[in-house]
Design a protein around this motif. Structure first.
Motif, PDB file in Angstrom:
ATOM      1  N   THR A 118       0.847  -1.196   0.000  1.00 44.82           N
ATOM      2  CA  THR A 118       0.000   0.000   0.000  1.00 44.82           C
ATOM      3  C   THR A 118       0.880   1.242   0.000  1.00 44.82           C
ATOM      4  O   THR A 118       1.837   1.336   0.777  1.00 44.82           O
ATOM      5  N   THR A 119       0.567   2.198  -0.876  1.00 46.95           N
ATOM      6  CA  THR A 119       1.333   3.445  -0.943  1.00 46.95           C
ATOM      7  C   THR A 119       0.393   4.626  -1.157  1.00 46.95           C
ATOM      8  O   THR A 119      -0.734   4.471  -1.634  1.00 46.95           O
ATOM      9  N   LEU A 120       0.880   5.815  -0.807  1.00 47.30           N
ATOM     10  CA  LEU A 120       0.193   7.069  -1.119  1.00 47.30           C
ATOM     11  C   LEU A 120       0.706   7.541  -2.461  1.00 47.30           C
ATOM     12  O   LEU A 120       1.891   7.859  -2.614  1.00 47.30           O
ATOM     13  N   ARG A 121      -0.205   7.596  -3.437  1.00 46.32           N
ATOM     14  CA  ARG A 121       0.202   7.968  -4.786  1.00 46.32           C
ATOM     15  C   ARG A 121       0.305   9.482  -4.918  1.00 46.32           C
ATOM     16  O   ARG A 121       1.358  10.032  -5.195  1.00 46.32           O
ATOM     17  N   GLU A 138      -3.869   1.900   5.871  1.00 46.45           N
ATOM     18  CA  GLU A 138      -3.918   0.465   6.172  1.00 46.45           C
ATOM     19  C   GLU A 138      -4.915  -0.224   5.238  1.00 46.45           C
ATOM     20  O   GLU A 138      -6.122   0.041   5.296  1.00 46.45           O
ATOM     21  N   TYR A 139      -4.380  -1.114   4.380  1.00 49.96           N
ATOM     22  CA  TYR A 139      -5.258  -1.938   3.553  1.00 49.96           C
ATOM     23  C   TYR A 139      -5.742  -3.105   4.398  1.00 49.96           C
ATOM     24  O   TYR A 139      -4.951  -3.826   5.004  1.00 49.96           O
ATOM     25  N   THR A 140      -7.049  -3.312   4.416  1.00 49.14           N
ATOM     26  CA  THR A 140      -7.639  -4.300   5.337  1.00 49.14           C
ATOM     27  C   THR A 140      -7.392  -5.728   4.919  1.00 49.14           C
ATOM     28  O   THR A 140      -7.479  -6.649   5.742  1.00 49.14           O
ATOM     29  N   GLY A 141      -7.073  -5.960   3.635  1.00 48.01           N
ATOM     30  CA  GLY A 141      -6.908  -7.320   3.161  1.00 48.01           C
ATOM     31  C   GLY A 141      -8.243  -8.004   2.897  1.00 48.01           C
ATOM     32  O   GLY A 141      -9.309  -7.465   3.178  1.00 48.01           O
ATOM     33  N   THR A 142      -8.182  -9.225   2.324  1.00 45.11           N
ATOM     34  CA  THR A 142      -9.372 -10.032   2.042  1.00 45.11           C
ATOM     35  C   THR A 142      -9.054 -11.488   2.337  1.00 45.11           C
ATOM     36  O   THR A 142      -7.983 -11.808   2.879  1.00 45.11           O
ATOM     37  N   ASP A 143      -9.972 -12.382   1.987  1.00 46.37           N
ATOM     38  CA  ASP A 143      -9.703 -13.808   2.159  1.00 46.37           C
ATOM     39  C   ASP A 143      -8.536 -14.271   1.308  1.00 46.37           C
ATOM     40  O   ASP A 143      -7.891 -15.280   1.618  1.00 46.37           O
ATOM     41  N   LEU A 144      -8.264 -13.535   0.222  1.00 45.54           N
ATOM     42  CA  LEU A 144      -7.199 -13.927  -0.688  1.00 45.54           C
ATOM     43  C   LEU A 144      -5.945 -13.091  -0.545  1.00 45.54           C
ATOM     44  O   LEU A 144      -4.880 -13.498  -0.991  1.00 45.54           O
ATOM     45  N   LEU A 145      -6.075 -11.897   0.044  1.00 44.89           N
ATOM     46  CA  LEU A 145      -4.980 -10.938   0.071  1.00 44.89           C
ATOM     47  C   LEU A 145      -4.636 -10.541   1.490  1.00 44.89           C
ATOM     48  O   LEU A 145      -5.524 -10.292   2.324  1.00 44.89           O
ATOM     49  N   ASN A 146      -3.343 -10.450   1.743  1.00 44.50           N
ATOM     50  CA  ASN A 146      -2.896  -9.999   3.050  1.00 44.50           C
ATOM     51  C   ASN A 146      -3.079  -8.494   3.200  1.00 44.50           C
ATOM     52  O   ASN A 146      -3.112  -7.751   2.209  1.00 44.50           O
ATOM     53  N   SER A 147      -3.194  -8.039   4.408  1.00 41.33           N
ATOM     54  CA  SER A 147      -3.236  -6.605   4.688  1.00 41.33           C
ATOM     55  C   SER A 147      -1.838  -6.018   4.519  1.00 41.33           C
ATOM     56  O   SER A 147      -0.829  -6.737   4.522  1.00 41.33           O
ATOM     57  N   SER A 148      -1.784  -4.689   4.367  1.00 44.91           N
ATOM     58  CA  SER A 148      -0.502  -3.997   4.274  1.00 44.91           C
ATOM     59  C   SER A 148      -0.677  -2.571   4.763  1.00 44.91           C
ATOM     60  O   SER A 148      -1.800  -2.043   4.810  1.00 44.91           O
ATOM     61  N   THR A 149       0.437  -1.930   5.119  1.00 44.91           N
ATOM     62  CA  THR A 149       0.378  -0.616   5.758  1.00 44.91           C
ATOM     63  C   THR A 149       1.417   0.314   5.153  1.00 44.91           C
ATOM     64  O   THR A 149       2.535  -0.092   4.836  1.00 44.91           O
ATOM     65  N   TYR A 150       1.004   1.565   4.999  1.00 43.94           N
ATOM     66  CA  TYR A 150       1.914   2.653   4.630  1.00 43.94           C
ATOM     67  C   TYR A 150       1.892   3.649   5.780  1.00 43.94           C
ATOM     68  O   TYR A 150       0.825   4.146   6.162  1.00 43.94           O
ATOM     69  N   SER A 151       3.045   3.954   6.334  1.00 43.35           N
ATOM     70  CA  SER A 151       3.075   4.804   7.521  1.00 43.35           C
ATOM     71  C   SER A 151       4.224   5.799   7.426  1.00 43.35           C
ATOM     72  O   SER A 151       5.355   5.434   7.061  1.00 43.35           O
ATOM     73  N   VAL A 152       3.912   7.088   7.722  1.00 43.39           N
ATOM     74  CA  VAL A 152       4.924   8.147   7.718  1.00 43.39           C
ATOM     75  C   VAL A 152       4.695   9.031   8.938  1.00 43.39           C
ATOM     76  O   VAL A 152       3.597   9.553   9.139  1.00 43.39           O
TER      77      VAL A 152
END
Length: 370
Positions: free
Chosen positions: A90-93, A158-172
Motif C-alpha cells: 500500500t502506498t500514497l500515490r 492500512e489496507y484491510t486485506g481479504t480472504d485472498l490478500l494480506n493486509s498492508s500498511t503505509y506509515s509516515v
C-alpha cells in the motif's frame, strides 16, 4: 501456494523394472478430500487446482495415490503444502484538495493481480478518520475538513486485506501536506477613458489547475478590487477616471487556498489626461434684464461618457453689442445643473467713444446663447 491461485499438481510413478507406465489412475486428496483424478501417461499425471478461499492459511496434507492396474501395484506419497495469502503493498500515490478537503489517491498492489476488494483506512495521529474501497488497485479517500495543509501529522494507510490478500500498511511520521507553490502574472490595460482592465494568471509549480482563491489588485499599494480565480485566470475592470495623470504601480496578489501558496507580481500603467466632452443647454435661449432687475439663468451640462457628479465652475459673461465683455460672474454647476438668479447692478452703464463725443448706450442688455 497462495489462495486464489491456479496450481498445476504433478505426480510421477515409476516401475521397478524401469518400464514406462501408461495405465492406471492417479488420485489427489487434500486434507482427506478428493480434489481430482487423472490417468497416468508416460509415468505422469497432473491436475489443475484452483485454491479456494475456504482453505485456511497454514500447512495442509496432500495425499497422492497411484491406484495401480493388472500390471502394477498401488503406491502413494504424502506431502505437506503450505498455503499463504498473496502479499500486498500500500502506498500514497498523490493528494489534492477538492471543496477545501484533502483527497488521497492511494495504490494497493499484489503480484500479478488486479485488486477490486477490501478498503484502505486512513489514520491521522493514530485516530481513524476515513476509508475508501479499492477498485482496480486504487482507492480515493476524502479526509475531513479538519485535516489541514502545512501541518505535521503521523499518517498511516492500512489496507484491510481479504480472504485472498494480506493486509498492508503505509506509515509516515511527521507527514506534511505541503501547499503547492504558485506564481502570478499581471497584465493591466488602461484605456484613454480611464477604464482599467486587470487580468492575472496564477500557475502552480506542479501544473495543477488553480480554481480556488482570489486575486487582490492594488494601485500604488492601495487595494482597489478583487476577482476569483477560475482555470488559472482572474480578471476584472476598475475605473481610474478620477485619478490624476501619471504613472501607477499595479500589483496582483493571489491570496492562496488550502492547496496553493500565495504569490505576487507587479506591473505599471501610465494615465494620460482625458477630457470628457460636455454639452450645455439653456432653458431659455434669450434673456432680457434691466438695470437693477433679476432673471433666472437655468442651464444643464450633459456628458455621454460618464455621469457628472462633481461641481464644475463656469463664468457668465455679458457682451456689448460690439463684442467686448463688459460684465462677468462666476457660477457653479452642481451635478451638471446650474440654477442661478442673475441681478444686473442698478448702476450698470456702458459707454463708448465716437471721435470726441461720449455716447451712452441703452439702459438694458440682452443675453444670448448659441
Amino acid at each position: 501456494m497462495y489462495v486464489g491461485d491456479t496450481s498445476n499438481l504433478y505426480a510421477y510413478v515409476y516401475a521397478n523394472n524401469r518400464a514406462t507406465i501408461n495405465s492406471g489412475m492417479m488420485s489427489f486428496t487434500l486434507d482427506g478430500e478428493l480434489i481430482g483424478t487423472e490417468y497416468v501417461s508416460n509415468n505422469t499425471a497432473n491436475i489443475e487446482y484452483i485454491i479456494p478461499s475456504t482453505l485456511t492459511e497454514g500447512k495442509h496434507t496432500l495425499l497422492v495415490e497411484y491406484l495401480g492396474d493388472e500390471s502394477y501395484n498401488t503406491s502413494s506419497k504424502e506431502i505437506t503444502l503450505t498455503l499463504a495469502k498473496t502479499s500486498t503493498t500500500t502506498t500514497l500515490r498523490t493528494w489534492t484538495v477538492n471543496n477545501e478537503k484533502i483527497v488521497l489517491n492511494t495504490t494497493v498492489r499484489a503480484w500479478n493481480k488486479t485488486i477490486n476488494s477490501g478498503n484502505v483506512n486512513v489514520y491521522i495521529d493514530n485516530i481513524f478518520v476515513a476509508t475508501g474501497q479499492v477498485t482496480d488497485n486504487y482507492a480515493v479517500i476524502t479526509l475531513p475538513s479538519t485535516v489541514d495543509t502545512d501541518t505535521s501529522y503521523n499518517l498511516k494507510l492500512e489496507y484491510t486485506g481479504t480472504d485472498l490478500l494480506n493486509s498492508s500498511t503505509y506509515s509516515v511520521d511527521e507527514f506534511i501536506f505541503n501547499k503547492k507553490s504558485t506564481s502570478t502574472r499581471i497584465y493591466p490595460y488602461l484605456r484613454s477613458n480611464g477604464t482599467l482592465t486587470l487580468t492575472a494568471y496564477v500557475y502552480s509549480d506542479n501544473y495543477a489547475k488553480v480554481n480556488t482563491g482570489n486575486v487582490i489588485f492594488y494601485i500604488n499599494n492601495k487595494q482597489v478590487t478583487t476577482a476569483p480565480v477560475a482555470n488559472n485566470k482572474a480578471s476584472t475592470v476598475y475605473y481610474m477616471g478620477d485619478y490624476d495623470a501619471g504613472n501607477y504601480t499595479i500589483k496582483a496578489t493571489y491570496n492562496g487556498s488550502k492547496q496553493f501558496n500565495t504569490s505576487t507580481n507587479t506591473s505599471s500603467v501610465t494615465k494620460n489626461p482625458y477630457y470628457h466632452t460636455t454639452y450645455m443647454s439653456l432653458t431659455n435661449n434669450s434673456l432680457t434684464v434691466k438695470r437693477g432687475g433679476s432673471t433666472d439663468i437655468n442651464a444643464t451640462l450633459t456628458c455621454y461618457s460618464r455621469n457628472i457628479t462633481e461641481d464644475i465652475q463656469a463664468t457668465i459673461e455679458l457682451n456689448a453689442t460690439w463684442g467686448t465683455v463688459v460684465y462677468t460672474q462666476d457660477v457653479t454647476f452642481h451635478n451638471g445643473v446650474l440654477n442661478y438668479k442673475f441681478t444686473l447692478p442698478s448702476d450698470f452703464e456702458i459707454f463708448t467713444f465716437y471721435g470726441k463725443n461720449k455716447q451712452k448706450l441703452p439702459k438694458s442688455i440682452k443675453i444670448l446663447h448659441s
